[in-house]
Design a protein around this motif. Structure first.
Motif, PDB file in Angstrom:
ATOM      1  N   SER A  93       0.821  -1.228   0.000  1.00 46.59           N
ATOM      2  CA  SER A  93       0.000   0.000   0.000  1.00 46.59           C
ATOM      3  C   SER A  93       0.842   1.259   0.000  1.00 46.59           C
ATOM      4  N   VAL A  94       2.110   1.139   0.412  1.00 51.54           N
ATOM      5  CA  VAL A  94       2.995   2.313   0.414  1.00 51.54           C
ATOM      6  C   VAL A  94       3.128   2.897  -0.990  1.00 51.54           C
ATOM      7  N   ALA A  95       3.052   2.028  -2.015  1.00 50.02           N
ATOM      8  CA  ALA A  95       3.165   2.506  -3.397  1.00 50.02           C
ATOM      9  C   ALA A  95       2.068   3.495  -3.756  1.00 50.02           C
ATOM     10  N   TYR A  96       0.957   3.448  -3.029  1.00 48.62           N
ATOM     11  CA  TYR A  96      -0.176   4.330  -3.329  1.00 48.62           C
ATOM     12  C   TYR A  96      -0.187   5.577  -2.452  1.00 48.62           C
ATOM     13  N   MET A  97       0.846   5.715  -1.627  1.00 47.64           N
ATOM     14  CA  MET A  97       0.988   6.919  -0.802  1.00 47.64           C
ATOM     15  C   MET A  97       2.373   7.518  -0.981  1.00 47.64           C
ATOM     16  N   ASP A  98       3.024   7.235  -2.116  1.00 50.32           N
ATOM     17  CA  ASP A  98       4.390   7.706  -2.311  1.00 50.32           C
ATOM     18  C   ASP A  98       4.398   9.176  -2.727  1.00 50.32           C
ATOM     19  N   PRO A  99       5.570   9.822  -2.739  1.00 50.03           N
ATOM     20  CA  PRO A  99       5.632  11.249  -3.059  1.00 50.03           C
ATOM     21  C   PRO A  99       5.035  11.620  -4.411  1.00 50.03           C
ATOM     22  N   GLY A 100       5.020  10.663  -5.356  1.00 52.14           N
ATOM     23  CA  GLY A 100       4.404  10.960  -6.642  1.00 52.14           C
ATOM     24  C   GLY A 100       2.929  11.292  -6.538  1.00 52.14           C
ATOM     25  N   ASN A 101       2.256  10.738  -5.514  1.00 49.87           N
ATOM     26  CA  ASN A 101       0.835  11.031  -5.318  1.00 49.87           C
ATOM     27  C   ASN A 101       0.605  12.435  -4.769  1.00 49.87           C
ATOM     28  N   TYR A 102       1.597  12.949  -4.038  1.00 52.52           N
ATOM     29  CA  TYR A 102       1.403  14.222  -3.355  1.00 52.52           C
ATOM     30  C   TYR A 102       1.117  15.359  -4.336  1.00 52.52           C
ATOM     31  N   ALA A 103       1.988  15.512  -5.351  1.00 47.03           N
ATOM     32  CA  ALA A 103       1.826  16.629  -6.284  1.00 47.03           C
ATOM     33  C   ALA A 103       0.504  16.531  -7.048  1.00 47.03           C
ATOM     34  N   THR A 104       0.153  15.316  -7.485  1.00 44.29           N
ATOM     35  CA  THR A 104      -1.092  15.137  -8.236  1.00 44.29           C
ATOM     36  C   THR A 104      -2.312  15.461  -7.387  1.00 44.29           C
ATOM     37  N   ASN A 105      -2.323  14.975  -6.148  1.00 42.33           N
ATOM     38  CA  ASN A 105      -3.460  15.237  -5.270  1.00 42.33           C
ATOM     39  C   ASN A 105      -3.557  16.704  -4.875  1.00 42.33           C
ATOM     40  N   ILE A 106      -2.406  17.339  -4.665  1.00 39.72           N
ATOM     41  CA  ILE A 106      -2.408  18.775  -4.354  1.00 39.72           C
ATOM     42  C   ILE A 106      -2.963  19.563  -5.531  1.00 39.72           C
ATOM     43  N   GLN A 107      -2.538  19.192  -6.729  1.00 38.64           N
ATOM     44  CA  GLN A 107      -3.010  19.874  -7.929  1.00 38.64           C
ATOM     45  C   GLN A 107      -4.513  19.693  -8.106  1.00 38.64           C
ATOM     46  N   ALA A 108      -5.004  18.481  -7.826  1.00 42.31           N
ATOM     47  CA  ALA A 108      -6.440  18.218  -7.966  1.00 42.31           C
ATOM     48  C   ALA A 108      -7.255  19.052  -6.988  1.00 42.31           C
ATOM     49  N   GLY A 109      -6.839  19.079  -5.719  1.00 39.00           N
ATOM     50  CA  GLY A 109      -7.583  19.829  -4.711  1.00 39.00           C
ATOM     51  C   GLY A 109      -7.489  21.319  -4.902  1.00 39.00           C
ATOM     52  N   ALA A 110      -6.280  21.817  -5.219  1.00 37.09           N
ATOM     53  CA  ALA A 110      -6.102  23.261  -5.392  1.00 37.09           C
ATOM     54  C   ALA A 110      -6.871  23.774  -6.604  1.00 37.09           C
ATOM     55  N   GLY A 111      -6.813  23.027  -7.685  1.00 41.23           N
ATOM     56  CA  GLY A 111      -7.446  23.504  -8.913  1.00 41.23           C
ATOM     57  C   GLY A 111      -8.950  23.283  -8.975  1.00 41.23           C
ATOM     58  N   TYR A 112      -9.455  22.189  -8.375  1.00 41.35           N
ATOM     59  CA  TYR A 112     -10.857  21.826  -8.571  1.00 41.35           C
ATOM     60  C   TYR A 112     -11.599  21.486  -7.290  1.00 41.35           C
ATOM     61  N   GLY A 113     -11.031  21.860  -6.170  1.00 42.27           N
ATOM     62  CA  GLY A 113     -11.722  21.618  -4.911  1.00 42.27           C
ATOM     63  C   GLY A 113     -11.948  20.141  -4.681  1.00 42.27           C
ATOM     64  N   TYR A 114     -13.185  19.797  -4.379  1.00 47.06           N
ATOM     65  CA  TYR A 114     -13.527  18.405  -4.053  1.00 47.06           C
ATOM     66  C   TYR A 114     -14.066  17.636  -5.261  1.00 47.06           C
ATOM     67  N   ALA A 115     -14.078  18.267  -6.445  1.00 46.98           N
ATOM     68  CA  ALA A 115     -14.763  17.700  -7.608  1.00 46.98           C
ATOM     69  C   ALA A 115     -14.142  16.406  -8.121  1.00 46.98           C
ATOM     70  N   LEU A 116     -12.847  16.178  -7.871  1.00 45.32           N
ATOM     71  CA  LEU A 116     -12.178  14.998  -8.425  1.00 45.32           C
ATOM     72  C   LEU A 116     -11.959  13.882  -7.404  1.00 45.32           C
ATOM     73  N   LEU A 117     -12.628  13.966  -6.266  1.00 50.37           N
ATOM     74  CA  LEU A 117     -12.488  12.907  -5.265  1.00 50.37           C
ATOM     75  C   LEU A 117     -12.973  11.561  -5.798  1.00 50.37           C
ATOM     76  N   TRP A 118     -13.967  11.565  -6.655  1.00 51.18           N
ATOM     77  CA  TRP A 118     -14.490  10.321  -7.212  1.00 51.18           C
ATOM     78  C   TRP A 118     -13.420   9.600  -8.045  1.00 51.18           C
ATOM     79  N   VAL A 119     -12.503  10.357  -8.645  1.00 49.99           N
ATOM     80  CA  VAL A 119     -11.421   9.761  -9.426  1.00 49.99           C
ATOM     81  C   VAL A 119     -10.475   8.996  -8.495  1.00 49.99           C
ATOM     82  N   VAL A 120     -10.194   9.581  -7.331  1.00 46.41           N
ATOM     83  CA  VAL A 120      -9.343   8.907  -6.344  1.00 46.41           C
ATOM     84  C   VAL A 120      -9.990   7.599  -5.902  1.00 46.41           C
ATOM     85  N   LEU A 121     -11.303   7.625  -5.690  1.00 44.38           N
ATOM     86  CA  LEU A 121     -12.026   6.418  -5.294  1.00 44.38           C
ATOM     87  C   LEU A 121     -11.938   5.340  -6.373  1.00 44.38           C
ATOM     88  N   LEU A 122     -12.169   5.723  -7.623  1.00 43.05           N
ATOM     89  CA  LEU A 122     -12.093   4.765  -8.735  1.00 43.05           C
ATOM     90  C   LEU A 122     -10.694   4.168  -8.843  1.00 43.05           C
TER      91      LEU A 122
END
Length: 432
Positions: free
Chosen positions: A36-65
């Motif tokens: 599971s560490v592979a899904y919490m690595d530093p590569g996820n940080y920038a993408t998730n920050i970009q998703a939240g900063a740019g689109y708020g909560y709208a892309l949470l469903w993508v994380v779930l999928l």
């Protein structure tokens, strides 16, 4: 008796029906936590920050999928090791033509190095920001710490599982603290989680990044190896019980990883979406968090990044060992493996290459390598001559193929964007 031997003995007692309860089941927890560490690595940080900063909560469903797809493939990988007693790389070596095996090993080896580049840099960035150190010094500290943790492998599987589990716990607690500090709009978050939407083509690009980098090549190889000899199985009834425990652990561990990723997006949405939607890099996020949410929030953010970088770098090295052993039947000393995988990161930074750009390049390499283990896993998981009665049925195979089509198609989009190819439905895709 070593901790690993003791754990294996106690697991045998559980399988024989001599031990029961939650503590007994916890003995089987470990492989999925490491994967599971592979899904919490530093590569996820920038993408998730970009998703939240740019689109708020709208892309949470993508994380779930993305997380649901990850659960399926990690579950299949764990099952492969438990049923066959071999890891995915070994099965490729045994069943595929030798020239193809050579190509698969080369691609997978490059992917392992690219993975370590991203993870090693992530931990070093966190240390350099937290302690105000030059990036090269942060990298040296990260190298020493990860090597020290890897030495625990000499005592068997249990010590390394406990260490990685503790680091995963640190990451989880950090993001629990973040969502308690940040003023989350829980109603909007719940809506974003269950309501698929794509505000614009730039949002689609970010969604491509989230899903396209979900199933990591090294995690697929590693999980099958972590389960192949961990438990001594004496009967098919015991094997079925181990498989059941494994499925539960995969769902639980990947659910935690998914929640952490969702927390990253929610934190970024709360802190940056209004007024700072341009935030897209780890360093910028850290410096922006301090005036917005305070030094505590920024410090916790860096602590989670350091734990993520160190743990994922350890896991990446373990996967590299397994890939070489499986494809080539060659084992090299852990210090040499660690040296080989971290040298590219030192070379990149010493050459003056931007760390964030290096992370992007590493993700492109992973996108190229991903089809190798993903397709091989689907092939073996459905073969009765390999899996016997445990071969995946039509429904599971269909879901796996559908998941692979989604992930690999989006990885193709990532690759097209990295080379500046104009796509009819996206225009010119830019990777950040």
């Amino acid at each position: 008796m070593s901790p690993s031997d003791r754990t294996r003995l106690e697991m045998s007692a559980v399988l024989a029906g001599k031990r029961h309860g939650l503590r007994a089941r916890l003995l089987f927890v470990g492989p999925a936590v490491i994967a599971s560490v592979a899904y919490m690595d530093p590569g996820n940080y920038a993408t998730n920050i970009q998703a939240g900063a740019g689109y708020g909560y709208a892309l949470l469903w993508v994380v779930l999928l993305a997380n649901l797809i990850a659960m399926l493939f990690q579950g299949l990988s764990a099952r492969l090791g438990i049923v066959t007693g071999k890891n995915l790389a070994e099965l490729c070596r045994d069943h595929f033509p030798r020239p193809l095996v050579g190509v698969m090993w080369a691609v997978s080896e490059v992917a392992a190095m690219a993975t370590d580049l991203a993870e090693f840099l992530g931990g070093a960035i966190g240390l350099s920001l937290l302690l105000d150190l030059p990036l090269l010094v942060g990298m040296a500290i990260t190298a020493i710490v990860t090597y020290a943790i890897l030495l625990a492998q000499g005592r068997g599987f249990r010590p390394i599982e406990l260490i990685i589990g503790a680091l995963v716990g640190v990451i989880g607690l950090c993001y629990l603290a973040e969502i308690l500090i940040a003023p989350i709009d829980w109603g909007a978050a719940g809506l974003g989680l269950v309501t698929p939407s794509m505000p614009d083509t730039a949002a689609l690009t970010i969604a491509v990044g989230i899903i396209g980098a979900t199933v990591m090549p090294h995690a697929i190889y590693l999980h099958s190896g972590l389960t192949q000899t961990r438990t001594v199985i004496h009967s098919e009834a015991e094997r079925a019980k181990v498989l059941r425990y494994s499925d539960i652990e995969v769902v639980a561990a990947l659910a935690v990883a998914g929640i952490v990723n969702m927390a990253m997006v929610m934190m970024a949405a709360s802190a940056f979406h209004t007024g700072h939607s341009e935030v897209s890099e780890i360093e910028t996020a850290y410096h922006t968090l301090t005036p917005l949410l305070g030094a505590a929030a920024a410090g916790v953010f860096l602590l989670s990044l350091i734990a993520s970088g160190i743990s994922s770098s350890v896991v990446g090295t373990m996967a590299g060992q397994m890939i070489m052993q499986g494809f080539l039947r060659i084992r090299i000393p852990i210090w040499l493996r660690r040296l080989v995988t971290m040298l590219p990161a030192f070379a990149v930074v010493a050459a003056g290459v931007n760390a964030t750009q290096a992370l992007v390049v590493s993700q492109v390499i992973l996108s190229i390598a991903l089809p190798v283990p993903m397709i091989a896993l689907i092939v073996f998981a459905g073969r009765r001559d390999v899996m016997g009665t445990y071969a995946a049925g039509p429904l599971v195979r269909g879901l796996a193929v559908a998941g692979a089509v989604v992930v690999l198609s989006l990885n193709a989009v990532l690759l097209a964007g990295s080379f500046g190819v104009d796509l009819p439905f996206l225009g010119s895709v830019a990777l950040h």
